[in-house]
Design a protein around this motif. Structure first.
Motif, PDB file in Angstrom:
ATOM      1  N   LEU A  56      41.864  42.175  17.438  1.00 33.76           N
ATOM      2  CA  LEU A  56      40.857  41.345  16.766  1.00 33.76           C
ATOM      3  C   LEU A  56      40.976  41.454  15.248  1.00 33.76           C
ATOM      4  O   LEU A  56      40.917  40.453  14.538  1.00 33.76           O
ATOM      5  N   TYR A  69      36.415  31.157  14.001  1.00 41.17           N
ATOM      6  CA  TYR A  69      36.171  32.252  13.060  1.00 41.17           C
ATOM      7  C   TYR A  69      37.499  32.638  12.411  1.00 41.17           C
ATOM      8  O   TYR A  69      38.465  32.925  13.113  1.00 41.17           O
ATOM      9  N   ASN A  71      40.084  35.017  10.045  1.00 39.97           N
ATOM     10  CA  ASN A  71      40.339  36.462  10.020  1.00 39.97           C
ATOM     11  C   ASN A  71      39.305  37.173   9.157  1.00 39.97           C
ATOM     12  O   ASN A  71      38.781  38.223   9.535  1.00 39.97           O
ATOM     13  N   ILE A  74      36.080  37.354  11.132  1.00 43.09           N
ATOM     14  CA  ILE A  74      36.229  38.308  12.235  1.00 43.09           C
ATOM     15  C   ILE A  74      36.063  39.731  11.690  1.00 43.09           C
ATOM     16  O   ILE A  74      35.303  40.533  12.225  1.00 43.09           O
ATOM     17  N   PHE A 112      34.887  40.226  21.292  1.00 53.47           N
ATOM     18  CA  PHE A 112      34.383  39.303  20.273  1.00 53.47           C
ATOM     19  C   PHE A 112      33.266  38.421  20.814  1.00 53.47           C
ATOM     20  O   PHE A 112      32.249  38.209  20.141  1.00 53.47           O
TER      21      PHE A 112
END
Length: 132
Positions: A56, A69, A71, A74, A112
């Motif tokens: 992730l 979303y 990077n 995230i 996530f």
């Protein structure tokens, strides 16, 4: 002796930014601290969960509920909103899944999605617990 089977997030010689250092600290001292070993059914599951978190962190983007979303987003969510309880819930969801092909990627998705939907999940639990 502490042995980590997971691949490091950065290659040797790379400059690690502050956020990645902070994330690695959280992985070692919070989510995967030896005192939390009992939360995982095995060392393999623990390593898989860690690889999912690292996946992730390095993911270019992820789409959940028609929202993409980046990077940066995230990483911000992993640093600011992630909690051990969310990881534990995601691992439970993963355990209940049948016929998973790419285990690490699937678990990363579970983590996530659980992070995104956690407030709604807690609200549902609360309503179920305190009905009437």
């Amino acid at each position: 002796i502490n042995i980590h089977l997971s691949k490091p997030l950065q290659q040797e010689g790379d400059v690690v930014d502050y956020n990645t250092e902070q994330f690695n600290y959280y992985l070692d001292e919070c989510y995967f601290h030896p005192e939390r070993d009992k939360e995982f059914s095995s060392e393999t599951e623990k390593n898989l969960a860690r690889k999912g978190m690292e996946l992730l962190w390095n993911k270019e983007s992820i789409k959940v509920n028609d929202i993409t979303y980046s990077n940066e987003k995230i990483r911000q969510k992993l640093l600011d909103e992630m909690m051990p309880e969310i990881l534990d819930r995601a691992v439970e969801v993963y355990r209940d899944a049948k016929g998973v092909k790419s285990e690490t990627a699937y678990l990363a998705g579970c983590i996530f999605r659980t992070l995104i939907d956690y407030d709604a999940y807690i609200e549902r639990l609360f309503r179920q617990t305190f009905k009437g």
